[in-house]
Design a protein around this motif. Structure first.
Motif, PDB file in Angstrom:
ATOM      1  N   GLN A 117     -42.043 -46.018 -27.945  1.00  0.00           N
ATOM      2  CA  GLN A 117     -43.144 -45.175 -28.481  1.00  0.00           C
ATOM      3  C   GLN A 117     -43.391 -45.393 -30.153  1.00  0.00           C
TER       4      GLN A 117
ATOM      5  N   GLN B  14     -43.926 -51.485 -22.357  1.00  0.00           N
ATOM      6  CA  GLN B  14     -43.248 -50.446 -22.400  1.00  0.00           C
ATOM      7  C   GLN B  14     -42.772 -49.953 -21.178  1.00  0.00           C
TER       8      GLN B  14
ATOM      9  N   SER C 144     -49.903 -46.760 -23.057  1.00  0.00           N
ATOM     10  CA  SER C 144     -48.813 -47.917 -22.866  1.00  0.00           C
ATOM     11  C   SER C 144     -48.999 -48.646 -21.794  1.00  0.00           C
TER      12      SER C 144
ATOM     13  N   HIS D  11     -49.470 -41.085 -25.585  1.00  0.00           N
ATOM     14  CA  HIS D  11     -48.803 -42.779 -25.702  1.00  0.00           C
ATOM     15  C   HIS D  11     -48.607 -43.111 -24.469  1.00  0.00           C
ATOM     16  N   ARG D  12     -48.134 -42.564 -23.557  1.00  0.00           N
ATOM     17  CA  ARG D  12     -47.656 -43.214 -22.420  1.00  0.00           C
ATOM     18  C   ARG D  12     -49.241 -43.555 -21.691  1.00  0.00           C
TER      19      ARG D  12
ATOM     20  N   SER E 243     -37.211 -45.368 -24.449  1.00  0.00           N
ATOM     21  CA  SER E 243     -38.539 -44.672 -24.485  1.00  0.00           C
ATOM     22  C   SER E 243     -38.862 -44.461 -26.257  1.00  0.00           C
TER      23      SER E 243
ATOM     24  N   MET F 249     -41.065 -46.141 -21.204  1.00  0.00           N
ATOM     25  CA  MET F 249     -42.128 -45.196 -21.399  1.00  0.00           C
ATOM     26  C   MET F 249     -42.851 -45.101 -19.981  1.00  0.00           C
ATOM     27  N   ASN F 250     -42.679 -46.039 -19.131  1.00  0.00           N
ATOM     28  CA  ASN F 250     -43.583 -45.970 -17.810  1.00  0.00           C
ATOM     29  C   ASN F 250     -42.842 -45.741 -16.654  1.00  0.00           C
TER      30      ASN F 250
ATOM     31  N   PHE G  29     -46.214 -37.726 -26.819  1.00  0.00           N
ATOM     32  CA  PHE G  29     -45.622 -38.795 -25.779  1.00  0.00           C
ATOM     33  C   PHE G  29     -46.618 -38.735 -24.676  1.00  0.00           C
TER      34      PHE G  29
END
Length: 223
Positions: free
Chosen positions: A92, A60, A55, A51-52, A88, A63-64, A48
Motif C-alpha cells: 500500500q 499487490q 491495485s 487503494h485495493r 499489505s 492486498m488482493n 486501504f
C-alpha cells in the motif's frame, strides 16, 4: 520505476508523519494537531479500500488476498497473519506516497500511518516524524472496544471462536512490534510511549515541541 530517496523527500517536504504501534495515540494526536493548526489529516488505514480497488493481484498480491469469512481470516498461524499484514502495508505504501505528493503540494499534511524505521528514513527527515508507542501485548480488547473500530469488532465476534481470534490478533501484533519498539527506543528518532497516565494534552505538547509548534489540549488517547 524506482525513485531515489532524496527525490521522494523533496516532494514530501510538507508532510509530517505520526506513526508507531497500534493504540499508541496516532489517530487522536493527528486529528487534534490538524484541528489546532489547520492541517490536513491523511489516514492510511482509511484509504486501504480505495487503494485495493486501484491495485492489481499481480503486483499487490497481499492486498488482493480474499477471505471467505472471519474463520478463514483468523484461522491462520501468527507467522501467516504477520506475513500478510506486513506485505499489505508494504504494498500500500506506493499508493500512499503518490497520494501524499498530490495532497501536500500547497498545504501541510499529517500522515497517520504505520512506518518502519527503514521506510521512515526513505520518506522523510527525523524532525518531521514522531513514533507513538504502546506495549503491544494484549491489544485486542483495546482495539476492538474503540468506537471507530466497530466493524473490526463485529468481524472478530462473527468468528466461531472470538477469543481465539483475538488471541491471534494480539500475538501477531506482539510479534511484529516488540522488537520494533526496542529498535525505535535505541534510535535517533523522537518517540513517546503511551501508558496509563498519558494524556492528550501532554502528548500533543511534546509533539508540538518536536515539530516546533505549540498549543494546549485535553482529552483521552485513541489508537
Amino acid at each position: 520505476m524506482t525513485f531515489q530517496d532524496n527525490a521522494v523527500k523533496a516532494y514530501l517536504k510538507n508532510v509530517y508523519f505520526i506513526t508507531g504501534t497500534p493504540c499508541g495515540g496516532k489517530t487522536t494526536i493527528s486529528r487534534e494537531l490538524a484541528q489546532r493548526h489547520s492541517f490536513v489529516v491523511y489516514d492510511v488505514d482509511a484509504q486501504f479500500p480505495k487503494h485495493r480497488q486501484l491495485s492489481s493481484p499481480e503486483f499487490q498480491p497481499f492486498m488482493n488476498r480474499q477471505f471467505r469469512d472471519a474463520d478463514e481470516f483468523f484461522g491462520r498461524t501468527v507467522r501467516e497473519y504477520k506475513q500478510w499484514l506486513l506485505g499489505s502495508t508494504r504494498e500500500q505504501l506506493d499508493f500512499v506516497i503518490l497520494d501524499l505528493i498530490r495532497l501536500s503540494q500547497n498545504r501541510t499534511v499529517l500522515c497517520d500511518c504505520h512506518l518502519t524505521m527503514e521506510e521512515a528514513s526513505r520518506l522523510t527527515e527525523p524532525w518531521r516524524i514522531v513514533f507513538l508507542l504502546r506495549d503491544p501485548r494484549n491489544l485486542a480488547d483495546d482495539y476492538c472496544n474503540r468506537p471507530d473500530h466497530e466493524d473490526f469488532r463485529n468481524f472478530v465476534y462473527s468468528a466461531s471462536n472470538p477469543a481465539k481470534a483475538k488471541d491471534l490478533y494480539s500475538e501477531t501484533l506482539k510479534s511484529i512490534n516488540l522488537e520494533r519498539i526496542a529498535a525505535i527506543k535505541s534510535s535517533p528518532y523522537f518517540w513517546l510511549e503511551r501508558d496509563g497516565s498519558s494524556t492528550v494534552e501532554e502528548t500533543v505538547q511534546k509533539v508540538e515541541q518536536h515539530f516546533s509548534w505549540n498549543k494546549k489540549l485535553g482529552g483521552e488517547l485513541h489508537d
